[in-house]
Scaffold this motif. Structure first.
Motif, PDB file in Angstrom:
ATOM      1  N   ALA A 177      -6.518 -49.684  78.199  1.00  0.00           N
ATOM      2  CA  ALA A 177      -5.192 -50.194  78.546  1.00  0.00           C
ATOM      3  C   ALA A 177      -4.365 -50.554  77.305  1.00  0.00           C
ATOM      4  O   ALA A 177      -3.203 -50.934  77.427  1.00  0.00           O
ATOM      5  N   ILE A 178      -4.967 -50.433  76.116  1.00  0.00           N
ATOM      6  CA  ILE A 178      -4.302 -50.823  74.875  1.00  0.00           C
ATOM      7  C   ILE A 178      -3.510 -49.654  74.306  1.00  0.00           C
ATOM      8  O   ILE A 178      -3.980 -48.516  74.296  1.00  0.00           O
ATOM      9  N   ASP A 179      -2.313 -49.919  73.818  1.00  0.00           N
ATOM     10  CA  ASP A 179      -1.528 -48.937  73.071  1.00  0.00           C
ATOM     11  C   ASP A 179      -1.952 -49.049  71.610  1.00  0.00           C
ATOM     12  O   ASP A 179      -1.431 -49.861  70.848  1.00  0.00           O
ATOM     13  N   VAL A 180      -2.930 -48.241  71.231  1.00  0.00           N
ATOM     14  CA  VAL A 180      -3.546 -48.373  69.909  1.00  0.00           C
ATOM     15  C   VAL A 180      -2.526 -48.190  68.794  1.00  0.00           C
ATOM     16  O   VAL A 180      -2.610 -48.833  67.737  1.00  0.00           O
ATOM     17  N   GLY A 181      -1.536 -47.329  69.016  1.00  0.00           N
ATOM     18  CA  GLY A 181      -0.542 -47.050  67.982  1.00  0.00           C
ATOM     19  C   GLY A 181       0.307 -48.240  67.591  1.00  0.00           C
ATOM     20  O   GLY A 181       0.942 -48.229  66.521  1.00  0.00           O
TER      21      GLY A 181
END
Length: 296
Positions: free
Chosen positions: A269-273
Motif C-alpha cells: 500500500a506504500i508509494d515507494v517513490g
C-alpha cells in the motif's frame, strides 16, 4: 481506513510452541493478518541475564514479570541447560502460522547472541549469522523468506546490505514514525524499512500508572485517527500472560475501523517513490534499556 501492521517477534522455543498457537487463535477470531518473524536456531535466552549491568535493564525487569512471561526453564537455556534448537524442535508450529495464511519471515538465528553482539561485529560474522537463519527458514518453509525483522531492533551496516543482497523489498528492523529508505555510508538501500511506530506493552506497563488493566486504552489513544502504524508484539508476552490485553487491543482496533494486516500487505500500500531517504542511526526508546536502530 488506517492500517495496523502486526509484527510478531518469536524469540524462544516456548514462545514458538505455546505462544504461536495462542496468537493464531486470537488473530483468527477477529480475522486479522500478521507477520510472524521466527528465531530459527538455538534458544540461549539465559545469556540475557548478563545484561544486568546495562543501564535501565534492572528498572525494566522490575516492571515486567520476566519469569511469568518467559518461564523458568527458558531462562535457564544456555546457562544451566543447553540451548535447544528452535527450528528443529518447533518447525510444525512455524508452518502452522503459514498454513493459517499469515506471512512469515526471519527474526534471527540466535536471538540473544545477535542482540548483544551485532552492533560491534564485522561483515563476515554478520553474513554467517544471517545466512544460517535464511537457510533454516528455507528448509522449514520450502521457499526463501520475504522479510526480516531484527532481534532487539539491533543491526549493523552489513546487515542492511544483506537484506538487499537477498532481494527483500521490505523489512522492519528499527523504531520510528513511518516507512523510509535507509542509507548506509551515504548510499540508499534497495529495500524499504517499515519501523515499529507504537510502543510495546512491556515498555508501557508500570510507567505513569499504566497497568495490565488499562494499558490497552493508552495504546488505543495512540491509534485514533487515520495514520498507519506498525505494532510489535511477542509470542512470549501477548501470546502468554498478556493475552487478555492483546484481545482487548484487537477488539479496540476493530472498533476504530483499522485494517489489521501483515507487513507485506502494508508494504504493497506504500508509494515507494515518495519515501524519504534517511541514514541509519542509534538512540534510546523510553521503557527499553540500551540503544537500538532509530529513524532520524
Amino acid at each position: 481506513m488506517a492500517r495496523i501492521a502486526l509484527k510478531v517477534d518469536v524469540d524462544t522455543l516456548r514462545g514458538t510452541r505455546e505462544g504461536v498457537p495462542a496468537l493464531l487463535s486470537m488473530l483468527s477470531a477477529v480475522q486479522a493478518d500478521a507477520t510472524f518473524l521466527f528465531s530459527l536456531g538455538p534458544d540461549h535466552t539465559g545469556w540475557a541475564l548478563r545484561r544486568v549491568f546495562r543501564p535501565g535493564f534492572l528498572k525494566k525487569v522490575s516492571r515486567t514479570s520476566v519469569v511469568a512471561n518467559y518461564g523458568l526453564r527458558t531462562l535457564m537455556n544456555g546457562v544451566l541447560l543447553p540451548g535447544p534448537d528452535i527450528g528443529r524442535k518447533a518447525a510444525a508450529e512455524m508452518r502452522a502460522a503459514a498454513a493459517a495464511g499469515h506471512e512469515c519471515g526471519i527474526h534471527t538465528w540466535d536471538h540473544v547472541y545477535w542482540q548483544d553482539n551485532v552492533r560491534g561485529r564485522d561483515a563476515a560474522w554478520t553474513r554467517r549469522q544471517m545466512q544460517q537463519a535464511f537457510d533454516r527458514y528455507t528448509e522449514i518453509f520450502g521457499a526463501p523468506p520475504p522479510t526480516h525483522g531484527a532481534a532487539g531492533w539491533q543491526m549493523n551496516d552489513e546487515a542492511f546490505r544483506q537484506i538487499d543482497a537477498w532481494g527483500m523489498a521490505y523489512a522492519s528492523d528499527g523504531r520510528g514514525t513511518g516507512p523510509y529508505i535507509p542509507t548506509v555510508d551515504g548510499q540508499p538501500c534497495r529495500h524499504v524499512q517499515m519501523p515499529t511506530t507504537l510502543p510495546t506493552l512491556d515498555e508501557l506497563i508500570g510507567v505513569d500508572d499504566l497497568t495490565e488493566e488499562n494499558v490497552h486504552a493508552h495504546v488505543l489513544q495512540l491509534t485514533e485517527g487515520s495514520r498507519d502504524h506498525v505494532f510489535t508484539l511477542h509470542t512470549e508476552i501477548e501470546g502468554g500472560k498478556l493475552a487478555p490485553v492483546f484481545r482487548r487491543l484487537l477488539a479496540g482496533w476493530r472498533a476504530q475501523g483499522h485494517e489489521l494486516v501483515s507487513m507485506g500487505t502494508f508494504y504493497r500500500a506504500i508509494d515507494v517513490g515518495t519515501l524519504p531517504q534517511m541514514p541509519v542511526m542509534w538512540g534510546e526508546i523510553a521503557g527499553r534499556s540500551g540503544e537500538l536502530i532509530l529513524q532520524p
